[in-house]
Design an enzyme around this catalytic site. Structure first.
Site, mmCIF file in Angstrom:
data_model
loop_
_atom_site.group_PDB
_atom_site.id
_atom_site.type_symbol
_atom_site.label_atom_id
_atom_site.label_comp_id
_atom_site.label_asym_id
_atom_site.label_seq_id
_atom_site.Cartn_x
_atom_site.Cartn_y
_atom_site.Cartn_z
ATOM 1 N N ASN A 7 28.538 25.194 54.049
ATOM 2 C CA ASN A 7 27.534 26.234 53.853
ATOM 3 C C ASN A 7 26.299 25.811 54.649
ATOM 4 O O ASN A 7 25.555 24.928 54.225
ATOM 5 C CB ASN A 7 27.224 26.344 52.357
ATOM 6 C CG ASN A 7 26.316 27.514 52.050
ATOM 7 O OD1 ASN A 7 25.753 28.143 52.945
ATOM 8 N ND2 ASN A 7 26.159 27.801 50.775
ATOM 9 N N ARG A 88 30.773 29.473 55.066
ATOM 10 C CA ARG A 88 30.286 30.580 54.247
ATOM 11 C C ARG A 88 29.331 31.453 55.075
ATOM 12 O O ARG A 88 28.404 30.950 55.704
ATOM 13 C CB ARG A 88 29.525 30.018 53.050
ATOM 14 C CG ARG A 88 28.964 31.131 52.220
ATOM 15 C CD ARG A 88 28.007 30.617 51.198
ATOM 16 N NE ARG A 88 27.461 31.762 50.484
ATOM 17 C CZ ARG A 88 26.344 31.739 49.792
ATOM 18 N NH1 ARG A 88 25.639 30.631 49.729
ATOM 19 N NH2 ARG A 88 25.928 32.810 49.171
ATOM 20 N N HIS A 177 27.529 37.641 46.704
ATOM 21 C CA HIS A 177 28.236 36.761 45.754
ATOM 22 C C HIS A 177 29.726 37.113 45.662
ATOM 23 O O HIS A 177 30.379 36.802 44.650
ATOM 24 C CB HIS A 177 27.667 36.875 44.315
ATOM 25 C CG HIS A 177 26.229 36.466 44.160
ATOM 26 N ND1 HIS A 177 25.343 37.163 43.371
ATOM 27 C CD2 HIS A 177 25.551 35.435 44.670
ATOM 28 C CE1 HIS A 177 24.163 36.571 43.402
ATOM 29 N NE2 HIS A 177 24.256 35.521 44.185
ATOM 30 N N ARG A 236 13.243 38.159 42.314
ATOM 31 C CA ARG A 236 13.506 39.463 42.962
ATOM 32 C C ARG A 236 13.451 40.576 41.922
ATOM 33 O O ARG A 236 13.911 40.391 40.795
ATOM 34 C CB ARG A 236 14.885 39.469 43.615
ATOM 35 C CG ARG A 236 15.014 38.480 44.750
ATOM 36 C CD ARG A 236 16.432 38.438 45.289
ATOM 37 N NE ARG A 236 16.813 37.075 45.563
ATOM 38 C CZ ARG A 236 18.063 36.655 45.723
ATOM 39 N NH1 ARG A 236 19.070 37.504 45.654
ATOM 40 N NH2 ARG A 236 18.320 35.397 45.966
ATOM 41 N N GLU A 379 32.559 28.509 44.355
ATOM 42 C CA GLU A 379 32.643 29.204 45.645
ATOM 43 C C GLU A 379 33.227 28.298 46.729
ATOM 44 O O GLU A 379 33.944 28.756 47.608
ATOM 45 C CB GLU A 379 31.249 29.708 46.050
ATOM 46 C CG GLU A 379 30.811 30.882 45.199
ATOM 47 C CD GLU A 379 29.308 31.094 45.156
ATOM 48 O OE1 GLU A 379 28.612 30.262 44.540
ATOM 49 O OE2 GLU A 379 28.830 32.071 45.731
#
Ligand code: ADP
Length: 392
Positions: A7, A88, A177, A236, A379
């Site tokens: 990643n 990723r 996601h 957010r 993940e």
């Protein structure tokens, strides 16, 4: 076969090496402050954590050091043992509905989509190029956060904006996601012992999204064109009346970039509480009777309940609700409040079962109309699985 999950951010590189198909995690770590001063890396191996300060001018230097460490630690004898590297990627647009092997056309498309993920896609390309240089014989793959959501129907992914915006400007719902929603929904199907299921997957971390998954395919998800939409998150705002944006830009005399920062970095739990984006701090504020922390948590939980209820109707029922990611796996009170808010549907939390953190387990009572589970996400493993499948 050894497979590396990667990643890459603009100044960081996270990795995890697996032995596949056994799915044994061999070693993991992160290189930080690449291209800036005081760079360092940490490696976790055999229960120990090694930290070293080194110069890391480029991502290529990080890969070179990583491979040397793997050899020094005796994890690999030579580089060719690593057969695949999975990268990723945040934004795959409408181009990618699955993991693919990297070629120049794939890189060009990821690059073209950089406008939609300016912090992430360019950094990922740097990571891919560096990996190709250092491990030229490995199969390089790209695993997209958006791919799992590509099965949404047109009426779900389109916004009710001028129709041409979708084709001319790529304005539509992509979600995010996806790798996590795919992982936990696949795991849930294993637990339930069948694939014809209706699942609501709640990935509630600092960033947060909920998906409706029918028979293993995503039919709706709460994030939108960007990861700002849907749930209230750490910093957010999630869904708001879009007209607030031009109205407040005029009032505050801020430009679009400044407004973007407010919506992404100064809103959500942080904006309402005025204290923190971290739900642990919000919980602490609540225990001290802080009204704005209580308010932030009520709004946060309300929005999660709203999305679960919406997807329950859209799926035509639900076989399981799944909680995952930082808050979903660890916040006992948030899970309880969400499930209590669904009591009208016959959902019943079991206080004792729910009193756990980070463990795969059922958290509702046996007479709950819908079972809810914690399924810790992984993940990196999902990236390794997809990459392995393209290597064999
Ligand atoms: P990211 O979106 O950055 O990947 P994570 O999934 O790692 O985020 O989630 C991080 C968040 O999880 C933290 O900001 C915090 O709010 C929450 N969290 C972690 N541990 C706990 C805990 N014990 N109780 C409540 N919240 C927690």
């Amino acid at each position: 076969m050894k497979i590396l999950s990667v990643n890459a951010g603009s100044s960081s590189l996270k990795f995890q090496l697996y032995e596949m198909p056994e799915e044994n995690a061999l070693v993991s770590g992160v290189f930080e402050r690449i291209g800036i001063d005081s760079s360092f890396y940490t490696i976790k191996f055999n229960g120990e954590k090694i930290k070293k300060e080194v110069d890391l001018p480029t991502h290529k230097d990080a890969f070179t050091i990583l491979l040397k460490e793997l050899m020094d630690l005796g994890i690999v004898k030579n580089l060719d043992e690593i057969k695949g590297v999975g990268h990723r990627i945040v934004q795959g647009g409408s181009y990618f509905d699955r993991t693919v092997v990297v070629d120049e056309d794939v890189i060009a498309k990821i690059d073209e989509l950089s406008a939609l993920a300016p912090l992430h896609n360019p950094a990922a390309i740097v990571g891919i190029r560096a990996s190709q240089e250092v491990m030229p014989n490995a199969v390089q793959t790209v695993v997209f956060d958006t791919a799992f959501h590509q099965t949404m129907p047109e009426e779900t992914y389109l916004y009710a904006l001028p129709y041409e915006w979708a084709s001319e400007y790529k304005i539509r719902r992509y979600g995010a996601h996806g790798t996590s929603h795919k992982y936990v929904s696949a795991r849930m199907n294993e637990i339930l012992g069948r694939n014809n299921t209706k699942l609501i997957t709640c990935h509630i971390g600092n960033g947060a999204s909920i998906s409706a998954v029918k028979d293993g395919k995503c039919i709706n998800t709460s994030m939108g064109l960007t990861p700002n939409a849907g749930l209230i998150m750490g910093s957010r705002c999630g869904d708001i009346d879009a007209t607030i944006v031009p109205y407040m830009m005029d009032k505050l005399k801020v430009n679009s970039k400044e407004m973007d920062t407010i919506l992404n970095k100064q809103s959500g739990l942080l904006g309402v509480s005025g204290i923190s984006s971290d739900s642990r701090d919000i919980e602490e504020g609540i225990s001290k009777g802080n009204h704005r922390c209580e308010l932030a948590q009520k709004m946060y939980v309300r929005r999660i309940i709203d999305y679960i209820a919406k997807y329950y109707v859209e799926l035509g029922g639900c076989d399981a609700i799944i909680f995952t990611a930082g808050v979903g796996e660890n916040s006992i009170s948030t899970r309880r409040e969400v499930l209590d808010g669904l009591s009208v549907l016959g959902v019943k939390v079991d206080e004792e079962r729910n009193n756990v953190r980070g463990k795969e387990t059922l958290i509702t009572s046996d007479d709950s109309s819908i079972p809810a589970y914690i399924v810790p996400t992984d993940e990196e493993l999902m990236i390794a699985r997809d990459t392995y499948n393209l290597c064999i």
